[in-house]
Design a protein around this motif. Structure first.
Motif, mmCIF file in Angstrom:
data_model
loop_
_atom_site.group_PDB
_atom_site.id
_atom_site.type_symbol
_atom_site.label_atom_id
_atom_site.label_comp_id
_atom_site.label_asym_id
_atom_site.label_seq_id
_atom_site.Cartn_x
_atom_site.Cartn_y
_atom_site.Cartn_z
ATOM 1 N N ASP A 146 3.695 -6.272 14.065
ATOM 2 C CA ASP A 146 3.154 -5.700 12.707
ATOM 3 C C ASP A 146 4.191 -5.577 11.760
ATOM 4 O O ASP A 146 3.979 -5.314 10.590
ATOM 5 C CB ASP A 146 2.523 -4.502 12.949
ATOM 6 N N MET A 181 3.338 -3.850 8.357
ATOM 7 C CA MET A 181 1.824 -3.989 8.280
ATOM 8 C C MET A 181 1.128 -3.120 9.314
ATOM 9 O O MET A 181 1.539 -2.954 10.313
ATOM 10 C CB MET A 181 1.287 -5.313 8.108
ATOM 11 N N GLY A 236 -3.267 -2.024 10.280
ATOM 12 C CA GLY A 236 -4.748 -1.910 9.857
ATOM 13 C C GLY A 236 -5.494 -3.448 9.432
ATOM 14 O O GLY A 236 -4.752 -4.160 9.363
ATOM 15 N N GLU A 237 -6.616 -3.201 9.083
ATOM 16 C CA GLU A 237 -7.303 -4.478 8.687
ATOM 17 C C GLU A 237 -8.264 -4.234 7.462
ATOM 18 O O GLU A 237 -8.773 -2.989 7.540
ATOM 19 C CB GLU A 237 -7.963 -5.153 9.893
ATOM 20 N N GLN A 259 -5.973 -1.815 5.614
ATOM 21 C CA GLN A 259 -4.865 -2.471 5.871
ATOM 22 C C GLN A 259 -3.948 -1.924 4.479
ATOM 23 O O GLN A 259 -4.030 -1.992 3.407
ATOM 24 C CB GLN A 259 -5.046 -4.100 5.690
ATOM 25 N N THR A 260 -2.655 -1.633 5.372
ATOM 26 C CA THR A 260 -1.432 -1.378 4.346
ATOM 27 C C THR A 260 -0.221 -2.040 4.448
ATOM 28 O O THR A 260 0.025 -2.435 5.493
ATOM 29 C CB THR A 260 -1.120 0.286 4.594
ATOM 30 N N TYR A 302 -2.204 -0.168 -0.003
ATOM 31 C CA TYR A 302 -3.350 -0.768 0.549
ATOM 32 C C TYR A 302 -3.388 -2.310 -0.003
ATOM 33 O O TYR A 302 -3.192 -2.324 -1.369
ATOM 34 C CB TYR A 302 -4.625 -0.082 0.406
ATOM 35 N N THR A 303 -3.541 -3.174 0.763
ATOM 36 C CA THR A 303 -3.796 -4.557 0.247
ATOM 37 C C THR A 303 -4.926 -4.794 -0.523
ATOM 38 O O THR A 303 -5.017 -5.613 -1.199
ATOM 39 C CB THR A 303 -3.442 -5.577 1.367
#
Length: 477
Positions: free
Chosen positions: A319, A326, A328-329, A333-334, A351-352
């Protein structure tokens, strides 16, 4: 016994130095809820979480100053400073400078990827092909170590972190750091595991990246970072100058130890600029996070193209991407990174997709404990899908555990102590105050101040799960 700041300093810690858009009642309520409602990283099912006040926690933990920037809707929604730079010193404001420590690494990674886009470096070329005077030693075999591996901590390089150099101590040149030669206070950087075979955090690897980048930039690393990332992103309060020039040092929060006392001589000097050398503010780091997120969406691209920004956010192993952790999704995702230099503790989370995030910086060794609570409070206030207090179920301790587990343990660079307390157990990590150690059943134990799970084997050694990272620990006595 709780650590207390001097009365005058504790009073100053209670006073915020700055609030963005104070005419906005909704924003004022958000900020007040966070200031009055710090939350533990972990809550126990059936027990109401104990909310604490930011000012009181700063005093309890001996953290003189904290600076916060919160990202919401893709922009910095507010930035605010609390406490003081040092006893009797100026109040913390959003423009107060802090050592970013390891948050220097993702900023360095962005610059390195810019050099890749400019054709000056390649991600998968042997790093030793860029150097002449110094070569990265390899203990395992002659497998090439690449820039991609160094940026993702998969190059097999040694030296996790650096202590810096106290005021008045000689500061080594970069090659002396790489070689572990006097006056360097760290071991030399070399390859001790097969490149690409595992993830292992290595500030030494980033120091190799610094050396290679400097070979491509006659003006020096600090100037390269300024022209490549800091200016294009708008990080006007940031610099990789070490030590910090007097004019800028006058704007800095000075470091403090675990007792809340000033670090003798002030900030340590870190010649390992890529790994730990950035001076900055939470707002500037937030601008970096916003730039990366927007670039990945094709909306900014002041430094990296959309393709390269997405590559930077793509996990390589365990990750970890090119400079960032990285998790999550999708909307959850962060990307994140922490930072720990002598007397400074920091955290970046963004967060992305959803456009939220935070940057918190502190000038106290126990700032991490404070940051855990602030992150949980901000996540709850803004209804984040992650980073909120985790609820766990506790069960009664086995009688055998109460008898066998008390003792001293080594976990990475830290020690922790488990003691019996009535029919329960307490744990103290480092020099932190003891807190309840809960049993989750099935051989798992947890605490509330951080998301840390311990599992013991038959010899009372074991493994610690810290977030998503597993680390072995051993019993000392």
């Amino acid at each position: 016994m709780a650590v207390r700041l001097p009365a005058a300093l504790a009073l100053l810690a209670a006073l915020p130095a700055f609030a963005a858009d104070t005419a906005n009642p909704v924003l004022e309520r958000h900020i007040a809820n966070i200031e009055q409602g710090l939350l533990p990283a972990v809550t126990v099912q059936g027990m109401a979480p104990v909310k604490r006040k930011l000012s009181e926690e700063m005093a309890r933990l001996g953290v003189p100053g904290v600076s916060i920037a919160v990202i919401h809707g893709g922009e910095i929604e507010w930035a605010k400073g609390y406490g003081v730079a040092y006893a009797g010193g100026p109040a913390i404001t959003p423009s107060t400078l802090f050592q970013a420590a390891s948050i220097s690494k993702p900023v360095t990674a962005m610059a390195a990827l810019k050099l890749v886009e400019d054709g000056k470096l390649a991600l998968d070329r042997d790093i030793n092909s860029y150097t002449t005077f110094w070569k990265l030693p390899k203990d395992i075999d002659n497998s090439p170590v690449t820039l991609r591996q160094l940026l993702s901590h998969t190059g097999g390089t040694t030296v996790s972190g650096f202590a810096g150099y106290a005021a008045g101590k000689p500061v080594p040149q970069l090659v002396q750091v790489l070689n572990g030669a006097a006056p360097a206070n760290s071991r030399g950087v070399h390859v001790s595991t097969r490149p690409g075979s595992m993830w292992r955090y290595s500030g030494g690897g980033y120091t190799v990246v610094q050396y290679v980048m400097t070979q491509k930039s006659p003006e020096g690393f600090a100037a390269l970072m300024d022209s490549t990332v800091l200016k294009p992103v708008g990080m006007a309060d940031s610099s990789f100058e070490q030590p910090l020039p007097p004019a800028r040092l006058a704007r800095a929060a000075l470091p403090h130890d675990r007792q809340g006392k000033p670090v003798v001589g002030g900030p340590h000097t870190y010649p390992e600029l890529a790994a730990a050398g950035l001076w900055t503010t939470p707002s500037d780091v937030a601008r970096f996070a916003i730039e990366l997120r927007r670039s990945a969406a094709g909306q900014a691209n002041h430094v990296l193209s959309q393709t390269m920004a997405n590559l930077m956010l793509n996990p390589v192993l365990d990750d970890f991407s090119l400079g960032l952790r990285m998790a999550g999704e999708g909307q959850a995702q962060t990307f994140s990174h922490g930072g720990s230099n002598e007397g400074y503790r920091n955290r970046l989370i963004a967060y992305t997709e959803r456009g939220d995030g935070l940057v918190i910086m502190s000038n106290g060794e126990r700032g991490s404990e404070l940051i855990h609570q602030l992150v949980a409070a901000i996540a709850a206030e803004y209804n984040w899908p992650t980073h909120r207090s985790r609820e766990r179920r506790a069960v009664a301790h086995d009688a055998s555990a109460i008898q066998q587990l008390p003792g001293q343990y080594q976990l990475g660079a830290n020690e922790f102590h488990i003691a019996r307390s009535g029919e329960g157990l307490t744990i103290a990590i480092g020099q932190s105050e003891p807190e309840t150690l809960y049993s989750a059943g099935n051989g798992a134990y947890f605490l509330s101040s951080q998301d840390l799970e311990l599992r013991f084997d038959s010899n009372n050694n074991g493994r610690a799960l810290i977030g998503t990272t597993t680390t072995a620990f051993t019993r000392l006595k």
